[in-house]
Scaffold this active site. Structure first.
Site, PDB file in Angstrom:
ATOM      1  N   ASP A 292     -88.444 139.780 -37.286  1.00 29.70           N
ATOM      2  CA  ASP A 292     -87.401 139.150 -37.924  1.00 29.70           C
ATOM      3  C   ASP A 292     -86.850 140.315 -38.939  1.00 29.70           C
ATOM      4  OD1 ASP A 292     -86.100 136.164 -37.649  1.00 29.70           O
ATOM      5  OD2 ASP A 292     -85.398 137.520 -39.381  1.00 29.70           O
TER       6      ASP A 292
ATOM      7  N   GLY B 277     -75.005 131.208 -37.204  1.00 30.79           N
ATOM      8  CA  GLY B 277     -75.216 129.947 -38.074  1.00 30.79           C
ATOM      9  C   GLY B 277     -74.241 128.828 -37.384  1.00 30.79           C
TER      10      GLY B 277
ATOM     11  N   ALA C 291     -73.756 127.845 -25.643  1.00 31.79           N
ATOM     12  CA  ALA C 291     -72.605 127.223 -25.089  1.00 31.79           C
ATOM     13  C   ALA C 291     -71.247 127.762 -25.654  1.00 31.79           C
ATOM     14  CB  ALA C 291     -72.664 125.828 -25.337  1.00 31.79           C
TER      15      ALA C 291
ATOM     16  N   TYR D 180     -68.459 135.146 -31.835  1.00 29.30           N
ATOM     17  CA  TYR D 180     -69.751 135.059 -31.513  1.00 29.30           C
ATOM     18  C   TYR D 180     -69.925 134.817 -29.808  1.00 29.30           C
ATOM     19  CZ  TYR D 180     -74.296 132.248 -31.088  1.00 29.30           C
ATOM     20  OH  TYR D 180     -75.525 131.816 -30.984  1.00 29.30           O
TER      21      TYR D 180
ATOM     22  N   LYS E  11     -72.033 136.660 -26.891  1.00 23.77           N
ATOM     23  CA  LYS E  11     -73.173 136.158 -26.233  1.00 23.77           C
ATOM     24  C   LYS E  11     -72.595 136.259 -24.759  1.00 23.77           C
ATOM     25  CE  LYS E  11     -76.029 134.382 -28.899  1.00 23.77           C
ATOM     26  NZ  LYS E  11     -77.375 134.880 -28.797  1.00 23.77           N
TER      27      LYS E  11
ATOM     28  N   ALA F  15     -74.351 121.098 -37.828  1.00 23.46           N
ATOM     29  CA  ALA F  15     -73.960 119.629 -37.953  1.00 23.46           C
ATOM     30  C   ALA F  15     -74.896 118.599 -38.236  1.00 23.46           C
ATOM     31  CB  ALA F  15     -72.667 119.212 -37.092  1.00 23.46           C
TER      32      ALA F  15
ATOM     33  N   GLN G  65     -64.696 114.828 -33.163  1.00 19.24           N
ATOM     34  CA  GLN G  65     -65.117 115.780 -32.125  1.00 19.24           C
ATOM     35  C   GLN G  65     -66.429 115.496 -31.466  1.00 19.24           C
ATOM     36  OE1 GLN G  65     -64.867 115.734 -35.795  1.00 19.24           O
ATOM     37  NE2 GLN G  65     -65.141 117.879 -36.336  1.00 19.24           N
TER      38      GLN G  65
ATOM     39  N   ARG H 296     -69.970 116.189 -29.435  1.00 21.71           N
ATOM     40  CA  ARG H 296     -70.947 117.433 -29.134  1.00 21.71           C
ATOM     41  C   ARG H 296     -72.373 116.631 -28.486  1.00 21.71           C
ATOM     42  NH1 ARG H 296     -67.285 119.644 -30.581  1.00 21.71           N
ATOM     43  NH2 ARG H 296     -67.158 121.272 -31.875  1.00 21.71           N
TER      44      ARG H 296
END
Length: 325
Positions: free
Chosen positions: A34, A79, A118, A148, A152, A192, A219, A221
């Site tokens: 890392d 993040g 996702a 982001y 990906k 979240a 929202q 998820r």
């Protein structure tokens, strides 16, 4: 040259740390890598060879994966929504990691696992709280989350073409909101579930039963518990399929429902303030798990009620140990 059953990039992070532990529990030899100094890692496993290294160059990537049988690339600058909405260039620069680690793995490793997201899915399929679960083919025609998501999706595509052009055994999983113990829970990079667990725990400790939520709370998820994520990584990495596959729970909730669940666990009710100016992401997202069920006869099954209770207890305990409870 010393050999390793596995090299895990991003091992100082949340998912990477759990993956290292799982591999060690299987009796595998592991090198953990890392960019963060070792004292900042979420988990540090003495049985693994742990090294602090920036693998965004080909030279350092080659050094990191040298001698590896399997390479697991979970390294990225990322993040929660608050971070990726305001650090798009930094997120996209993770393509240097993805490119150079893949090049290095092509030269020596037997198999390469890439952790996608996702966030690669088209935003126009996620603009309603009346959620349509996302199938793997819904990533095209491409219009992923800015920054982001583009990084990906591009890195997924590289995996495909390295497989087709060079015979590199690549495997790709699209993570859907992974959460659990030992994850980031403060500092701006938390997601979240951890953020709301922290806010509820702080309300319990302070006695001030009010808190702010980002957005209107409607929202939608799905959230994937860490143990399910790790099991899915193993299945996908060891499996015969190289095309991307969803790795996520198909149980979805609104942010309001998630908050109420955590309040139930804590035994309080918050006065909620909604910050409509804060980053909210898409309106609705859920994982369509038909492909992973078809291929592996498995899907994530830990309910949000079970996983979030464990997560809340862990975060509350961190606050208590800091003397805030």
């Amino acid at each position: 040259m010393k050999s390793y059953d596995a090299v895990v990039l991003g091992a100082g992070g949340f998912i990477g740390g759990h993956l290292v532990r799982s591999l060690l529990n299987e009796g595998k030899s592991v090198r953990a890598v890392d960019i963060k100094p070792l004292e900042q890692w979420e988990q540090l496993h003495p049985e693994a060879e742990s090294m602090s290294s920036d693998v965004s160059t080909l030279t350092t990537a080659r050094t990191a994966v040298r001698g590896a049988r399997y390479v697991y690339n979970l390294a990225a600058d990322m993040g929660g929504m608050g971070f990726i909405e305001t650090h798009k260039a930094a997120c996209m620069l993770s393509v240097l990691i993805s490119t150079n680690v893949l090049l290095a793995a092509k030269e020596s490793a037997q198999r390469y696992f890439y952790s996608s997201s996702a966030c690669v899915y088209k935003e126009d399929r996620q603009q309603s709280t009346d959620v349509i679960a996302l199938r793997e083919e819904d990533a095209y025609p491409a219009m992923p989350e800015d920054g982001y998501g583009w990084e990906k999706l591009f890195s997924e595509r590289m995996c495909r073409h390295f497989h087709e052009d060079f015979g590199t055994a690549t495997r790709v999983a699209r993570f859907h909101n992974v959460y659990g113990e030992m994850g980031t829970w403060r500092g701006g990079r938390e997601k979240a579930p951890a953020a709301i667990c922290r806010k509820v725990a702080e309300a319990v400790i302070s006695g001030k039963h009010e808190s702010s939520l980002w957005g209107d709370g409607n929202q939608v998820r799905s959230f994937t518990y860490i143990d399910d994520c790790i099991k899915g990584i193993h299945l996908i990495t060891d499996g015969p399929y190289y095309s991307p596959v969803n790795l996520g729970s198909s149980e979805c909730v609104t942010i309001n429902q998630l908050t109420s669940l955590i309040e139930d666990i804590a035994g309080i009710r918050l006065k909620r303030k909604y910050d409509l100016s804060a980053p909210q992401g898409v309106r609705g997202r859920n994982s369509d798990n038909r492909l992973i069920l078809e291929r592996y006869n498995w899907e994530p099954s830990t309910s949000i009620a079970v996983g979030i209770e464990r997560t809340y207890a862990w975060i509350y305990d961190r606050l208590r140990k800091e003397g805030r409870a």
